[in-house]
Design a protein around this motif. Sequence first.
Motif, short mmCIF file in Angstrom:
data_model
loop_
_atom_site.label_atom_id
_atom_site.label_comp_id
_atom_site.label_asym_id
_atom_site.label_seq_id
_atom_site.Cartn_x
_atom_site.Cartn_y
_atom_site.Cartn_z
N ASN A 280 -3.13 1.28 -0.94
CA ASN A 280 -4.51 1.03 -0.82
C ASN A 280 -4.36 -0.43 -1.47
O ASN A 280 -4.80 -2.08 -0.66
CB ASN A 280 -5.60 1.31 -1.26
N LYS A 283 -2.24 -3.01 1.29
CA LYS A 283 -3.30 -3.29 2.61
C LYS A 283 -4.08 -4.16 2.01
O LYS A 283 -4.63 -5.04 2.99
CB LYS A 283 -4.39 -2.22 2.81
N ASN A 284 -4.62 -4.28 0.68
CA ASN A 284 -5.73 -5.20 -0.01
C ASN A 284 -5.07 -6.80 -0.37
O ASN A 284 -5.80 -7.78 -0.39
CB ASN A 284 -6.42 -4.49 -1.02
N PHE A 285 -4.03 -6.66 -0.43
CA PHE A 285 -3.81 -8.02 -0.78
C PHE A 285 -2.30 -7.80 -0.29
O PHE A 285 -1.02 -6.79 0.19
CB PHE A 285 -3.18 -7.42 -1.88
N GLU A 317 -1.15 -14.06 -5.61
CA GLU A 317 -1.71 -12.25 -5.35
C GLU A 317 -1.22 -11.44 -6.03
O GLU A 317 -2.25 -10.32 -6.46
CB GLU A 317 -1.65 -11.95 -4.05
N TRP A 324 -7.51 -6.10 -9.55
CA TRP A 324 -7.43 -5.24 -8.79
C TRP A 324 -7.62 -3.75 -9.12
O TRP A 324 -8.28 -2.89 -9.37
CB TRP A 324 -7.52 -5.09 -7.74
#
Length: 335
Positions: A280, A283-285, A317, A324
Amino acid sequence: MLIRVKNLSKVYKNNNDEVYALKNINLEINSGEIFGIIGLSGAGKSTLIRCLNRLEEPTEGKISIDDIEITNLNKKDLRNIRSEIGMIFQHFNLLSSKNVYENIAFPLELEGKNKKEINERVETLLKYVDLEDKKLSYPSHLSGGQKQRVAIARALANNPKLLLSDEGTSALDPKTTKSILQLLNKIRKEFGLTIVLITHQMEVIKDICDRVAIIEDGEIIELDTVGKVFANPKTKTASEFVSNLKTNIEEEIKYEKKPGSKLVKLSFLGEISKKPIVSNMIKNFDIDVNILSGNINELMTTSIGNLTIEILGKDEEINRAIQWLTKENIRLEVI
């Protein structure tokens, strides 16, 4: 048995000096739980467990077992309460002149049981600890694990409600230690005993305990569920115990990180240890991730996942990804 310890201290006199083995100990051990006390040599853990049945006399403070304050009991009443407390030791403390049957029978004889009662109880315990074929053997002919099984059977002879283990596995090899811990857990489940064990081995705490107290210089510096201590140790000593635990992770990762990357150690508690966190995050960064090592430790009531990763990408990033992870309640350390 419910145990309450309040303001407990133990002082030894050395010439004109006073040496504190225990300093103002406060804790509550719940009925039916397996409670671990861990510390380095000389931390005070053996003194503490021996105070729980007054093999050591406290200097100050109170100890209550099922609302009976044992620190005030006379010798007769103390003997009565001790009949409900079994104890096992690091070096077994078996009587070398007696065979296995006689060692287990010994506390029953002291209680004045008749021969029939003694025989029935000993035979039952021999079967329970899987030593029926060794009942006429002497301690010198037994392995370390077999000796400890005899010691456990002897500790159970009078149907105690509380079992104290003073480094009961530290003289055993890892495979035998596992079998003894499985036996203790079986005893807790089937007989409803409260078990208090002291150890310097975090592996023992991981495998069997519900809660753990970490003791240092005679003081409890951390006390919580095993899962919470593993996931978020609050003291340096706790962190060292957790990090030194033998796992599938290499003790030190010899890896030369690439420019523009960060090495991060992650810890996951409970169900989150089984979620695709890394997937995840990718995918998000706008980052890449190299997984360097990892494992999942199964505790008594939960799981702890450990993962060491290298995050590659632009600093902005990478930092966003780390933030996160923090919001996802994942404990992390940037190496």
